[in-house]
Design a protein around this motif. Structure first.
Motif, PDB file in Angstrom:
ATOM      1  N   PRO A 132      -2.099   2.936   8.102  1.00 57.13           N
ATOM      2  CA  PRO A 132      -2.064   2.492   6.700  1.00 57.13           C
ATOM      3  C   PRO A 132      -1.200   1.252   6.487  1.00 57.13           C
ATOM      4  N   ASP A 133      -0.081   1.134   7.221  1.00 60.08           N
ATOM      5  CA  ASP A 133       0.749  -0.059   7.078  1.00 60.08           C
ATOM      6  C   ASP A 133       0.027  -1.289   7.614  1.00 60.08           C
ATOM      7  N   LEU A 136      -2.556  -2.343   4.959  1.00 63.54           N
ATOM      8  CA  LEU A 136      -1.964  -3.089   3.853  1.00 63.54           C
ATOM      9  C   LEU A 136      -1.617  -4.510   4.275  1.00 63.54           C
ATOM     10  N   PHE A 160      -1.928   0.191  -4.128  1.00 61.91           N
ATOM     11  CA  PHE A 160      -0.858   0.551  -3.204  1.00 61.91           C
ATOM     12  C   PHE A 160       0.536   0.589  -3.824  1.00 61.91           C
ATOM     13  N   THR A 172      -4.597   8.053  -3.681  1.00 62.17           N
ATOM     14  CA  THR A 172      -3.901   8.562  -2.495  1.00 62.17           C
ATOM     15  C   THR A 172      -4.110   7.642  -1.305  1.00 62.17           C
ATOM     16  N   GLU A 173      -3.211   7.757  -0.349  1.00 59.16           N
ATOM     17  CA  GLU A 173      -3.315   6.979   0.877  1.00 59.16           C
ATOM     18  C   GLU A 173      -4.669   7.232   1.546  1.00 59.16           C
ATOM     19  N   GLU A 174      -5.110   8.473   1.497  1.00 56.52           N
ATOM     20  CA  GLU A 174      -6.394   8.855   2.093  1.00 56.52           C
ATOM     21  C   GLU A 174      -7.569   8.086   1.473  1.00 56.52           C
ATOM     22  N   SER A 176      -7.214   5.155  -0.443  1.00 59.01           N
ATOM     23  CA  SER A 176      -6.899   3.765  -0.770  1.00 59.01           C
ATOM     24  C   SER A 176      -7.835   2.769  -0.089  1.00 59.01           C
TER      25      SER A 176
END
Length: 192
Positions: A132-133, A136, A160, A172-174, A176
């Motif tokens: 995820p990082d 982004l 984010f 959610t991150e899931e 995004s």
């Protein structure tokens, strides 16, 4: 500043979005695009609750295929209701900003959407299984080279960075990556 949005149809309910526009500025410069984002946010925030449906109807009349696309993503994405609200809200802001800037004078067709979807598929494949990082970092780098960087950064910040009152991100991150992918397609179609 808190924005309250009550959406139409499949994307109903309330969502509270903390505005983080100061972090959206492209290279630290307040460009016309950033001013237009602020203006669109202010306009949408000032729409009385009983007129929100009219604003959504106007969007649907001016860009019916894009509206259908966004609603379909809301219905079929697996997003929670709050995520659906945030997703549709971002799409509505993109439409208002691009419309005020003279984009989107022609109606977006299925063919237009297919073309921008194809162009974004390679990006999705390259980011799908990443950290995820890293995702982004990659989307921020894309924004730096994008035709309308402040608008793309608005999407990034909304997905984010924005936080609801309970401190949790509204998407959610899931979800995004999915939200970013479909909102970038919508933006690409609007500025084509």
């Amino acid at each position: 500043m808190i924005i309250i949005f009550r959406g139409p149809g499949a994307c109903t309910g309330e969502i509270y979005i903390q505005e983080a526009l100061s972090t959206i500025l492209y290279n630290g410069v307040d460009t016309i695009t950033n001013n237009m984002i602020r203006k669109a946010l202010d306009e949408i925030e000032s729409v009385p609750e009983d007129e929100i449906a009219q604003l959504s109807e106007q969007f649907g009349e001016e860009q019916p295929y894009l509206m259908t696309y966004l609603v379909a993503v809301c219905e079929n994405s697996g997003f929670e209701p709050e995520e659906q609200e945030m997703f549709f809200f971002i799409g509505l802001v993109l439409w208002r900003v691009t419309r005020s800037q003279g984009y989107g004078q022609s109606v977006i067709s299925e063919r237009d959407m297919d073309a921008v979807t194809s162009a974004n598929d390679a990006m999705l494949r390259s980011m799908k299984d990443g950290d995820p990082d890293d995702f982004l970092t990659a989307v921020t780098a894309i924004a730096d080279e994008y035709a309308e960087p402040a608008l793309l950064k608005f999407i990034i910040e909304s997905i984010f960075v924005s936080e609801e009152e309970n401190g949790l991100p509204p998407i959610t991150e899931e979800n995004s990556g999915t939200a970013f992918y479909h909102l970038k397609i919508a933006l690409d179609a609007l500025i084509r």
